[in-house]
Scaffold this motif. Structure first.
Motif, mmCIF file in Angstrom:
data_model
loop_
_atom_site.group_PDB
_atom_site.id
_atom_site.type_symbol
_atom_site.label_atom_id
_atom_site.label_comp_id
_atom_site.label_asym_id
_atom_site.label_seq_id
_atom_site.Cartn_x
_atom_site.Cartn_y
_atom_site.Cartn_z
ATOM 1 N N PHE A 93 21.691 -94.433 -95.648
ATOM 2 C CA PHE A 93 21.762 -93.288 -96.547
ATOM 3 C C PHE A 93 21.584 -92.027 -95.699
ATOM 4 N N LEU A 94 22.278 -90.986 -96.054
ATOM 5 C CA LEU A 94 22.173 -89.698 -95.379
ATOM 6 C C LEU A 94 21.706 -88.661 -96.388
ATOM 7 N N SER A 95 20.629 -87.972 -96.056
ATOM 8 C CA SER A 95 20.122 -86.895 -96.901
ATOM 9 C C SER A 95 20.828 -85.595 -96.524
ATOM 10 N N ASP A 96 21.452 -84.964 -97.505
ATOM 11 C CA ASP A 96 22.238 -83.740 -97.284
ATOM 12 C C ASP A 96 21.834 -82.685 -98.320
ATOM 13 N N PRO A 97 20.571 -82.200 -98.238
ATOM 14 C CA PRO A 97 20.078 -81.286 -99.273
ATOM 15 C C PRO A 97 20.857 -79.980 -99.376
ATOM 16 N N ALA A 98 21.435 -79.515 -98.265
ATOM 17 C CA ALA A 98 22.206 -78.269 -98.290
ATOM 18 C C ALA A 98 23.671 -78.517 -98.642
ATOM 19 N N LEU A 99 24.029 -79.772 -98.841
ATOM 20 C CA LEU A 99 25.397 -80.188 -99.189
ATOM 21 C C LEU A 99 26.419 -79.878 -98.088
ATOM 22 N N ASP A 100 25.953 -79.736 -96.862
ATOM 23 C CA ASP A 100 26.854 -79.398 -95.757
ATOM 24 C C ASP A 100 27.909 -80.471 -95.513
ATOM 25 N N VAL A 101 27.473 -81.713 -95.417
ATOM 26 C CA VAL A 101 28.415 -82.811 -95.172
ATOM 27 C C VAL A 101 29.324 -82.994 -96.377
ATOM 28 N N LEU A 102 28.744 -82.949 -97.549
ATOM 29 C CA LEU A 102 29.541 -83.127 -98.768
ATOM 30 C C LEU A 102 30.563 -82.003 -98.930
ATOM 31 N N GLU A 103 30.199 -80.786 -98.584
ATOM 32 C CA GLU A 103 31.175 -79.683 -98.626
ATOM 33 C C GLU A 103 32.270 -79.896 -97.586
ATOM 34 N N THR A 107 33.465 -82.615 -96.588
ATOM 35 C CA THR A 107 34.370 -83.660 -97.075
ATOM 36 C C THR A 107 35.006 -83.306 -98.420
ATOM 37 N N ASN A 108 34.774 -82.078 -98.870
ATOM 38 C CA ASN A 108 35.321 -81.603 -100.156
ATOM 39 C C ASN A 108 34.863 -82.459 -101.331
ATOM 40 N N MET A 109 33.587 -82.853 -101.288
ATOM 41 C CA MET A 109 33.023 -83.684 -102.344
ATOM 42 C C MET A 109 31.901 -82.956 -103.090
ATOM 43 N N VAL A 110 32.110 -81.648 -103.319
ATOM 44 C CA VAL A 110 31.166 -80.831 -104.076
ATOM 45 C C VAL A 110 31.952 -80.038 -105.113
ATOM 46 N N ASP A 111 31.392 -79.958 -106.318
ATOM 47 C CA ASP A 111 31.988 -79.169 -107.382
ATOM 48 C C ASP A 111 30.866 -78.441 -108.114
ATOM 49 N N ASN A 112 30.945 -77.133 -108.170
ATOM 50 C CA ASN A 112 29.906 -76.315 -108.812
ATOM 51 C C ASN A 112 28.517 -76.641 -108.270
ATOM 52 N N ASN A 113 28.438 -76.753 -106.945
ATOM 53 C CA ASN A 113 27.179 -77.023 -106.256
ATOM 54 C C ASN A 113 26.573 -78.377 -106.614
ATOM 55 N N GLN A 114 27.387 -79.297 -107.091
ATOM 56 C CA GLN A 114 26.951 -80.661 -107.416
ATOM 57 C C GLN A 114 27.807 -81.651 -106.625
ATOM 58 N N ILE A 173 39.637 -87.688 -92.745
ATOM 59 C CA ILE A 173 40.917 -88.388 -92.761
ATOM 60 C C ILE A 173 41.388 -88.571 -94.199
ATOM 61 N N MET A 174 40.442 -88.873 -95.078
ATOM 62 C CA MET A 174 40.771 -89.138 -96.472
ATOM 63 C C MET A 174 39.523 -88.940 -97.319
ATOM 64 N N ASN A 175 39.723 -88.484 -98.526
ATOM 65 C CA ASN A 175 38.626 -88.446 -99.494
ATOM 66 C C ASN A 175 39.213 -88.445 -100.891
ATOM 67 N N TYR A 176 38.453 -88.999 -101.816
ATOM 68 C CA TYR A 176 38.859 -88.966 -103.215
ATOM 69 C C TYR A 176 37.640 -89.186 -104.107
#
Length: 108
Positions: A47-57, A59-66, A81-84
């Motif tokens: 598991f990776l903790s990403d409290p600032a959502l840096d990694v998730l952003e 990978t384009n996996m953030v919407d409205n800061n969620q 390479i890919m995300n969905y």
């Protein structure tokens, strides 16, 4: 994080035994919360903790800061390479596995 999807991924983890891939679950939850969840569900992948959502952003996996639920594949340099988005990625393991393997083939 959705416990059902994480548990389903754990149950299907052997699908990736012969694939050169490191699997991670990423969320803004704390390392302590991750540790408790991993122990409760018997999770063996990281598991990776990403409290600032840096990694998730990244990978384009953030919407409205969620964070969004879904799958991302990054190469060894961190390029996406890919995300969905898929709220039920663990229940859709045939599709999840196929998409991951297809994305890995693009890297080779």
């Amino acid at each position: 994080m959705c416990q059902q999807q994480l548990g389903q991924l754990q149950a299907e983890l052997d699908r990736f035994d012969d694939v050169d891939v490191d699997l991670f679950a990423i969320s803004p939850d704390s390392p302590e919360a991750h540790k408790e969840l991993k122990e409760a569900l018997g999770i063996t992948y990281s598991f990776l903790s990403d409290p600032a959502l840096d990694v998730l952003e990244h990978t384009n996996m953030v919407d409205n800061n969620q964070p969004k639920r879904g799958v991302s594949v990054l190469d060894e340099n961190g390029s996406v390479i890919m995300n969905y988005e898929d709220d039920m990625f663990g229940m859709h393991m045939d599709e999840t596995e196929s998409n991951i393997i297809e994305a890995l083939e693009e890297i080779e």
